[in-house]
Design a protein around this motif. Structure first.
Motif, PDB file in Angstrom:
ATOM      1  N   SER A 205       0.796  -1.215   0.000  1.00 21.87           N
ATOM      2  CA  SER A 205       0.000   0.000   0.000  1.00 21.87           C
ATOM      3  C   SER A 205       0.843   1.287   0.000  1.00 21.87           C
ATOM      4  O   SER A 205       0.556   2.211  -0.761  1.00 21.87           O
ATOM      5  CB  SER A 205      -0.964  -0.011   1.181  1.00 21.87           C
ATOM      6  N   PRO A 206       1.887   1.363   0.831  1.00 21.26           N
ATOM      7  CA  PRO A 206       2.719   2.582   0.827  1.00 21.26           C
ATOM      8  C   PRO A 206       3.361   2.849  -0.543  1.00 21.26           C
ATOM      9  O   PRO A 206       3.612   4.006  -0.897  1.00 21.26           O
ATOM     10  CB  PRO A 206       3.787   2.279   1.872  1.00 21.26           C
ATOM     11  N   GLU A 207       3.624   1.792  -1.302  1.00 22.19           N
ATOM     12  CA  GLU A 207       4.219   1.991  -2.642  1.00 22.19           C
ATOM     13  C   GLU A 207       3.265   2.787  -3.529  1.00 22.19           C
ATOM     14  O   GLU A 207       3.674   3.662  -4.291  1.00 22.19           O
ATOM     15  CB  GLU A 207       4.527   0.632  -3.300  1.00 22.19           C
ATOM     16  N   VAL A 208       1.971   2.460  -3.402  1.00 24.06           N
ATOM     17  CA  VAL A 208       0.958   3.182  -4.182  1.00 24.06           C
ATOM     18  C   VAL A 208       0.882   4.632  -3.702  1.00 24.06           C
ATOM     19  O   VAL A 208       0.842   5.566  -4.516  1.00 24.06           O
ATOM     20  CB  VAL A 208      -0.415   2.495  -4.058  1.00 24.06           C
ATOM     21  N   ASP A 209       0.880   4.817  -2.381  1.00 22.46           N
ATOM     22  CA  ASP A 209       0.827   6.172  -1.829  1.00 22.46           C
ATOM     23  C   ASP A 209       1.991   7.016  -2.349  1.00 22.46           C
ATOM     24  O   ASP A 209       1.821   8.195  -2.686  1.00 22.46           O
ATOM     25  CB  ASP A 209       0.884   6.129  -0.290  1.00 22.46           C
ATOM     26  N   ALA A 210       3.154   6.390  -2.426  1.00 21.29           N
ATOM     27  CA  ALA A 210       4.344   7.112  -2.910  1.00 21.29           C
ATOM     28  C   ALA A 210       4.163   7.533  -4.362  1.00 21.29           C
ATOM     29  O   ALA A 210       4.546   8.643  -4.757  1.00 21.29           O
ATOM     30  CB  ALA A 210       5.575   6.225  -2.766  1.00 21.29           C
ATOM     31  N   ILE A 211       3.541   6.651  -5.142  1.00 18.98           N
ATOM     32  CA  ILE A 211       3.297   6.970  -6.555  1.00 18.98           C
ATOM     33  C   ILE A 211       2.360   8.171  -6.683  1.00 18.98           C
ATOM     34  O   ILE A 211       2.595   9.084  -7.485  1.00 18.98           O
ATOM     35  CB  ILE A 211       2.712   5.733  -7.288  1.00 18.98           C
ATOM     36  N   ILE A 212       1.305   8.184  -5.845  1.00 16.98           N
ATOM     37  CA  ILE A 212       0.359   9.304  -5.879  1.00 16.98           C
ATOM     38  C   ILE A 212       1.086  10.618  -5.581  1.00 16.98           C
ATOM     39  O   ILE A 212       0.922  11.618  -6.288  1.00 16.98           O
ATOM     40  CB  ILE A 212      -0.777   9.090  -4.844  1.00 16.98           C
ATOM     41  N   LYS A 213       1.880  10.605  -4.509  1.00 12.88           N
ATOM     42  CA  LYS A 213       2.619  11.808  -4.098  1.00 12.88           C
ATOM     43  C   LYS A 213       3.506  12.319  -5.224  1.00 12.88           C
ATOM     44  O   LYS A 213       3.510  13.496  -5.572  1.00 12.88           O
ATOM     45  CB  LYS A 213       3.497  11.483  -2.877  1.00 12.88           C
ATOM     46  N   LYS A 214       4.250  11.376  -5.837  1.00  9.77           N
ATOM     47  CA  LYS A 214       5.181  11.741  -6.920  1.00  9.77           C
ATOM     48  C   LYS A 214       4.434  12.350  -8.102  1.00  9.77           C
ATOM     49  O   LYS A 214       4.896  13.293  -8.730  1.00  9.77           O
ATOM     50  CB  LYS A 214       5.928  10.492  -7.405  1.00  9.77           C
ATOM     51  N   TYR A 215       3.278  11.790  -8.383  1.00 11.71           N
ATOM     52  CA  TYR A 215       2.500  12.305  -9.525  1.00 11.71           C
ATOM     53  C   TYR A 215       1.987  13.705  -9.227  1.00 11.71           C
ATOM     54  O   TYR A 215       2.034  14.590 -10.062  1.00 11.71           O
ATOM     55  CB  TYR A 215       1.335  11.366  -9.839  1.00 11.71           C
ATOM     56  N   GLU A 216       1.514  13.879  -7.989  1.00 14.11           N
ATOM     57  CA  GLU A 216       0.970  15.186  -7.629  1.00 14.11           C
ATOM     58  C   GLU A 216       2.049  16.272  -7.648  1.00 14.11           C
ATOM     59  O   GLU A 216       1.778  17.412  -8.027  1.00 14.11           O
ATOM     60  CB  GLU A 216       0.264  15.117  -6.260  1.00 14.11           C
ATOM     61  N   THR A 217       3.283  15.890  -7.286  1.00 12.27           N
ATOM     62  CA  THR A 217       4.353  16.891  -7.323  1.00 12.27           C
ATOM     63  C   THR A 217       4.943  17.047  -8.715  1.00 12.27           C
ATOM     64  O   THR A 217       5.763  17.919  -8.946  1.00 12.27           O
ATOM     65  CB  THR A 217       5.493  16.516  -6.347  1.00 12.27           C
ATOM     66  N   GLY A 218       4.528  16.218  -9.646  1.00 13.89           N
ATOM     67  CA  GLY A 218       4.931  16.405 -11.041  1.00 13.89           C
ATOM     68  C   GLY A 218       6.252  15.753 -11.405  1.00 13.89           C
ATOM     69  O   GLY A 218       6.894  16.159 -12.383  1.00 13.89           O
ATOM     70  N   ASP A 219       6.637  14.733 -10.668  1.00 13.90           N
ATOM     71  CA  ASP A 219       7.869  13.995 -10.969  1.00 13.90           C
ATOM     72  C   ASP A 219       7.810  13.474 -12.408  1.00 13.90           C
ATOM     73  O   ASP A 219       6.886  12.738 -12.786  1.00 13.90           O
ATOM     74  CB  ASP A 219       8.008  12.827  -9.989  1.00 13.90           C
ATOM     75  N   ALA A 220       8.803  13.895 -13.226  1.00  8.46           N
ATOM     76  CA  ALA A 220       8.745  13.670 -14.675  1.00  8.46           C
ATOM     77  C   ALA A 220       8.570  12.200 -15.051  1.00  8.46           C
ATOM     78  O   ALA A 220       7.734  11.864 -15.889  1.00  8.46           O
ATOM     79  CB  ALA A 220       9.996  14.235 -15.350  1.00  8.46           C
ATOM     80  N   GLU A 221       9.335  11.350 -14.403  1.00 13.93           N
ATOM     81  CA  GLU A 221       9.288   9.925 -14.738  1.00 13.93           C
ATOM     82  C   GLU A 221       7.919   9.330 -14.415  1.00 13.93           C
ATOM     83  O   GLU A 221       7.345   8.547 -15.185  1.00 13.93           O
ATOM     84  CB  GLU A 221      10.378   9.198 -13.937  1.00 13.93           C
ATOM     85  N   THR A 222       7.371   9.746 -13.266  1.00 13.87           N
ATOM     86  CA  THR A 222       6.055   9.250 -12.851  1.00 13.87           C
ATOM     87  C   THR A 222       4.962   9.768 -13.790  1.00 13.87           C
ATOM     88  O   THR A 222       4.051   9.032 -14.162  1.00 13.87           O
ATOM     89  CB  THR A 222       5.758   9.689 -11.401  1.00 13.87           C
ATOM     90  N   VAL A 223       5.090  11.035 -14.161  1.00 13.11           N
ATOM     91  CA  VAL A 223       4.107  11.622 -15.071  1.00 13.11           C
ATOM     92  C   VAL A 223       4.054  10.818 -16.370  1.00 13.11           C
ATOM     93  O   VAL A 223       2.960  10.529 -16.888  1.00 13.11           O
ATOM     94  CB  VAL A 223       4.439  13.112 -15.356  1.00 13.11           C
ATOM     95  N   THR A 224       5.227  10.432 -16.881  1.00 13.32           N
ATOM     96  CA  THR A 224       5.264   9.641 -18.112  1.00 13.32           C
ATOM     97  C   THR A 224       4.565   8.300 -17.930  1.00 13.32           C
ATOM     98  O   THR A 224       3.809   7.861 -18.807  1.00 13.32           O
ATOM     99  CB  THR A 224       6.731   9.384 -18.530  1.00 13.32           C
ATOM    100  N   LYS A 225       4.797   7.673 -16.775  1.00  9.18           N
ATOM    101  CA  LYS A 225       4.151   6.382 -16.511  1.00  9.18           C
ATOM    102  C   LYS A 225       2.641   6.512 -16.486  1.00  9.18           C
ATOM    103  O   LYS A 225       1.914   5.670 -17.025  1.00  9.18           O
ATOM    104  CB  LYS A 225       4.631   5.828 -15.156  1.00  9.18           C
ATOM    105  N   PHE A 226       2.159   7.565 -15.813  1.00  8.28           N
ATOM    106  CA  PHE A 226       0.703   7.794 -15.765  1.00  8.28           C
ATOM    107  C   PHE A 226       0.155   8.025 -17.174  1.00  8.28           C
ATOM    108  O   PHE A 226      -0.858   7.466 -17.562  1.00  8.28           O
ATOM    109  CB  PHE A 226       0.374   9.014 -14.889  1.00  8.28           C
ATOM    110  N   ARG A 227       0.870   8.877 -17.897  1.00  9.35           N
ATOM    111  CA  ARG A 227       0.414   9.226 -19.234  1.00  9.35           C
ATOM    112  C   ARG A 227       0.297   7.969 -20.107  1.00  9.35           C
ATOM    113  O   ARG A 227      -0.714   7.766 -20.785  1.00  9.35           O
ATOM    114  CB  ARG A 227       1.404  10.221 -19.850  1.00  9.35           C
ATOM    115  N   ASP A 228       1.282   7.115 -20.037  1.00  6.11           N
ATOM    116  CA  ASP A 228       1.269   5.889 -20.839  1.00  6.11           C
ATOM    117  C   ASP A 228       0.111   4.978 -20.448  1.00  6.11           C
ATOM    118  O   ASP A 228      -0.603   4.448 -21.294  1.00  6.11           O
ATOM    119  CB  ASP A 228       2.589   5.121 -20.671  1.00  6.11           C
ATOM    120  N   ALA A 229      -0.056   4.818 -19.125  1.00  4.49           N
ATOM    121  CA  ALA A 229      -1.117   3.922 -18.648  1.00  4.49           C
ATOM    122  C   ALA A 229      -2.484   4.443 -19.079  1.00  4.49           C
ATOM    123  O   ALA A 229      -3.331   3.693 -19.576  1.00  4.49           O
ATOM    124  CB  ALA A 229      -1.054   3.810 -17.130  1.00  4.49           C
TER     125      ALA A 229
END
Length: 564
Positions: A205-229
RNA sequence: GGGCUCGUAGUAUAGUCCGGACAGUACAUGGGCCUCCGGAGCCUAUGACCCGGGUUCAAAUCCCGGCGAGCCCGCCA
């Protein structure tokens, strides 16, 4: 034409009421099986003047004056009702106008830009039969409003900041993505597996929470992952929408309002309100005075925003780009949407009109993408088209494969759309395979068939070299002909009501009634075999019927086959 | 527990907001209709306003109270 008739009745009647010495605004016009338009205004006047409705009716009736060349033929009194009937002129004008305006017949002059948001399903799997109720209602309303004259922009709001998308992103890192399946279905598989794993093994569960946080702060790599999905899921969703003739003009990502700072600006504005409060570090607004007991959370104690907060920013942005907004939402959004409206009102912003539709459930209970309990739109469409194909194959065995497939597609999608839209949105429904695949019922195929019939008559006439440039509409006097022309004439009234009341089922019912009227005409009034003068006038009527049937079907997003 | 929505023939529904003339329609079930433009059609019969009060000249429609179904009441979306 009908709206003009209604206006004429209204003014003739209000003059008569005034001349008889009464005063009232509401002319109490209503549809009636006894007239083309009826008025029960005498009932309304009776208590005010303490006299019997019948007496009053008589006095009003005496004063009715019908102007020359009016669309009104006559008024009759069946006290205490006054019944109005259309004139020959009305019938003739209707035929001429349909032939002149063709595809545009029924279009109105409403003005203003409307942003209509519909579907907006989370990109975590394919559309299921609950989602497409939203899509079909929304798309049909968009078509109705366009016909009414509005500039309509249909938007799909992509919820890319919710936890479920983070679960998909996390799932794609940990589970196999099945490339052989349709993309949205493959995403759903990953999502379902990820959810199961998160329930079984809490440590992820914390791994998912970390992903949410990273996306909200605009972490470039995470943003790309979201965009692809999300793009992957949306590709599949868009394919299904296209298959159903459902159109969106724009896809709006909710994250754009966070990135642009608009969400923060909303939060700052709310903080300044008297009703704002901080409770255990979270920002809330008190909405008690609007009848909503629970305070609404605007910002979490960790400083991140919620769905509603982003939705506020989205609506603020929408309202600056249009004259009115309409949201199509499922019944589970009732409370949240009234909270949203309350806050928008408090902030002095424009509020959307909300069309709520009740749930589609399965015989075994409610659907859930997360649990994998749902019937996808693709599955329904596949089955229905298959059933439609068998039907065509049975009825038209001599036709070629391409024809059968084309017709099966038109009939299948038509049946699905019609079945959804014919029912009032506030009725909860249960999906039933047997019913969905039953073409015996009077639905879209019945209307499409009537259209094909009309086309067939016109084609036969052409093949025999019959032309009808010159025709006398006065020859259309049979009971079935007159009834049919009146049905054609009220199409604009139907669009008007459906647009005002935001009720697509009004158009669905009308289309069926029009097909009904046409079939009765077809049964009792010969066209091709009639005397040349009658034949010409009747061919014109068949052409008018064909046009309006096609327009009504088009408004419902259903194709009108020339042959089936 | 509180809030919202729904309850119309065997089944599925229109009408309810804005009270008015016999509650409209489809499927199913009976009867009928092709020497005639496509029978995925047409005609016809049977059959319904959840219950109880109230308001009204008039209630499926408005009000109150029940009963039943669904949805919502999270620092989820």
């Amino acid at each position: 034409m009908f709206l003009k008739f209604k206006d004429e009745v209204s003014s003739a009647l209000s003059n008569a009421v005034a001349d008889a010495g009464f005063e009232i605004d509401d002319m109490a016009l209503e549809e009636s099986p006894h007239a083309d338009i009826a008025s029960s205004v005498a009932f309304k006047l009776a208590p005010k003047y303490r006299r019997s409705p019948k007496e009053i009716c008589g006095e009003v009736y005496k004063n009715i004056k019908i102007p020359p060349d009016s669309l009104i033929d006559r008024a009759e009194m069946t006290a205490p009702y006054i019944n109005f009937f259309v004139s020959r002129n009305f019938l003739n004008e209707t035929i001429l106008r349909v032939l002149l305006e063709r595809d545009f017949f029924g279009n109105l002059q409403h003005t203003g830009k409307v942003i209509l948001e519909h579907t907006s399903a989370n990109p975590d799997g394919p559309l299921h039969i609950g989602h497409i109720r939203n899509s079909v209602i929304g798309d049909t309303l968009a078509r109705i409003l366009k016909r009414a004259g509005h500039d309509v922009e249909a938007q799909y709001y992509i919820n890319d900041m919710g936890r479920q998308i983070a679960v998909v992103v996390w799932g794609l890192l940990n589970f196999k993505f099945d490339k052989t399946r349709k993309k949205d279905h493959a995403i759903a598989e990953v999502y379902i597996n990820a959810n199961r794993s998160l329930v079984d093994e809490k440590e992820h569960s914390p791994e998912v929470d970390a992903i949410i946080k990273k996306y909200e702060t605009g972490d470039a790599e995470t943003v790309t992952k979201f965009r692809d999905a999300i793009d992957t899921a949306m590709d599949g969703i868009k394919e299904s929408l296209k298959r159903m003739n459902i159109h969106h003009d724009a896809f709006i990502w909710e994250s754009q309002f966070v990135r642009s700072g608009e969400v923060n600006r909303i939060v700052e504005r709310i903080k300044k309100l008297n009703r704002a409060m901080i409770k255990e570090g979270a920002l809330m607004v008190d909405l008690k005075d609007t009848g909503i007991e629970k305070p609404l959370v605007i910002q979490r104690s960790d400083g991140t925003t919620l769905y509603t907060t982003r939705d506020l920013a989205y609506h603020e942005w929408k309202s600056s780009n249009c004259d009115s907004m309409i949201d199509i939402l499922g019944a589970d959004h009732k409370l949240i949407s009234s909270q949203l409206k309350a806050v928008l009102r408090i902030l002095g912003m424009k509020e959307p009109e909300i069309v709520i539709f009740e749930f589609v459930s399965l015989p075994e209970g409610s659907m859930s993408t997360r649990r994998g309990v749902f019937i996808s739109a693709d599955e329904v469409l596949d089955q229905v088209e298959k059933a439609a194909y068998e039907e065509v194959n049975k009825r038209r065995p001599d036709t070629d494969e391409e024809f059968k497939k084309k017709v099966a597609k038109m009939v299948g999608i038509g049946a699905v759309r019609y079945d959804i839209v014919r029912v009032s949105p506030e009725k909860a429904t249960t999906f039933d395979w047997k019913e969905a695949l039953d073409f015996e019922k009077q639905g879209a195929p019945f209307i499409q068939y009537s259209h094909a019939r009309a086309c067939s008559i016109i084609k036969n006439a052409q093949d025999e070299g019959i032309v009808y440039e010159n025709f006398d509409t006065n020859l259309l006097v049979e009971e079935e002909e007159v009834a049919l022309i009146k049905k054609l004439a009220i199409f604009e009234n139907v669009i008007d009501s459906a647009a005002h009341e935001l009720k697509p089922n009004i158009v669905a019912i009308y289309a069926r009634e029009l097909a009904d009227a046409f079939n009765q005409f077809y049964r009792y009034v010969p066209v091709i075999s009639a005397e040349p003068d009658f034949r010409a006038a009747r061919l014109a009527l068949v052409e008018c019927s064909r046009i309006v049937l096609a327009n009504a079907l088009d408004t419902l997003g259903i194709e009108a086959p020339e042959s089936m």
